[in-house]
Design a protein around this motif. Structure first.
Motif, short mmCIF file in Angstrom:
data_model
loop_
_atom_site.label_atom_id
_atom_site.label_comp_id
_atom_site.label_asym_id
_atom_site.label_seq_id
_atom_site.Cartn_x
_atom_site.Cartn_y
_atom_site.Cartn_z
N UNK A 83 0.87 -1.17 0.00
CA UNK A 83 0.00 0.00 0.00
C UNK A 83 0.91 1.23 0.00
N UNK A 84 0.83 2.00 -1.08
CA UNK A 84 1.71 3.15 -1.24
C UNK A 84 0.98 4.30 -1.93
N UNK A 96 -2.70 3.45 -3.43
CA UNK A 96 -2.92 2.22 -4.18
C UNK A 96 -2.49 1.01 -3.36
N UNK A 97 -3.10 -0.12 -3.66
CA UNK A 97 -2.72 -1.40 -3.08
C UNK A 97 -2.41 -2.33 -4.25
N UNK A 98 -1.30 -3.06 -4.15
CA UNK A 98 -0.92 -3.92 -5.28
C UNK A 98 -0.04 -5.08 -4.86
N UNK A 99 0.00 -6.07 -5.74
CA UNK A 99 0.93 -7.18 -5.60
C UNK A 99 1.82 -7.19 -6.84
N UNK A 100 2.99 -7.79 -6.70
CA UNK A 100 3.92 -7.85 -7.83
C UNK A 100 4.34 -9.30 -8.09
N UNK A 101 4.75 -9.52 -9.33
CA UNK A 101 5.32 -10.81 -9.72
C UNK A 101 6.53 -10.53 -10.61
N UNK A 122 -10.09 5.69 -1.11
CA UNK A 122 -11.25 5.89 -0.24
C UNK A 122 -11.02 5.22 1.12
N UNK A 123 -10.55 3.98 1.11
CA UNK A 123 -10.28 3.29 2.37
C UNK A 123 -9.20 3.99 3.17
N UNK A 127 -9.76 5.54 6.89
CA UNK A 127 -8.91 5.14 8.02
C UNK A 127 -8.25 6.35 8.66
N UNK A 128 -7.78 7.28 7.84
CA UNK A 128 -7.15 8.48 8.37
C UNK A 128 -8.15 9.31 9.18
N UNK A 129 -9.37 9.46 8.66
CA UNK A 129 -10.41 10.21 9.36
C UNK A 129 -10.77 9.52 10.67
N UNK A 130 -10.84 8.20 10.66
CA UNK A 130 -11.16 7.46 11.88
C UNK A 130 -10.05 7.63 12.92
#
Length: 146
Positions: A83-84, A96-101, A122-123, A127-130
């Protein structure tokens, strides 16, 4: 085993962005979902360095890690969800959230890196607001107890 999968159709139909870069870090695959996520058309993205979507402050660290991964064939992120921050064409920052190969050749040399990416903005903002609200409530509770 022979595959009858149409990989072009698969890439076009994916809801998540698919970005593949070669060993030098140039983008060689960019699907429609990547265009929707980052705002750059396939024509604008192909051949460009991954810096296209990486915030300035993170480029040095990313490029060092990428070069090390290509040279060693080892990544610590192979099965982890990363997540970066990332950049949209209009300058907005995304999360963004991602996986790599790693994509390797016949001698196991790294020829490229494939990433499956989704928008996590959005998530991240929720989370930051919470976290901010929890901190406010904790401060208010501490003031009340004093």
């Amino acid at each position: 085993m022979t595959s009858s999968i149409d990989f072009e159709q698969l890439l076009r139909g994916m809801g998540d962005a698919v970005v593949v870069s070669n060993a030098q870090g140039a983008i060689v695959v960019w699907n429609d979902a990547a265009t929707r996520l980052f705002g750059f058309s396939e024509e604008e993205a192909l051949g460009q360095p991954l810096d296209l979507i990486i915030p300035d402050r993170l480029r040095g660290r990313h490029n060092e890690g990428y070069a090390k991964t290509v040279a060693t064939g080892v990544t610590r992120y192979g099965t982890s969800l990363l997540k970066v921050p990332a950049l949209h064409k209009d300058g907005r920052q995304l999360s963004i959230a991602f996986t790599v190969a790693l994509l390797t050749g016949p001698q196991e040399e790294v020829q490229g890196v494939a990433a499956i990416i989704r928008d996590d903005t959005a998530r991240f903002n929720e989370d930051r607001a919470m976290r901010r609200r929890i901190a406010e409530l904790e401060q208010a509770a501490a003031r009340s107890a004093a």
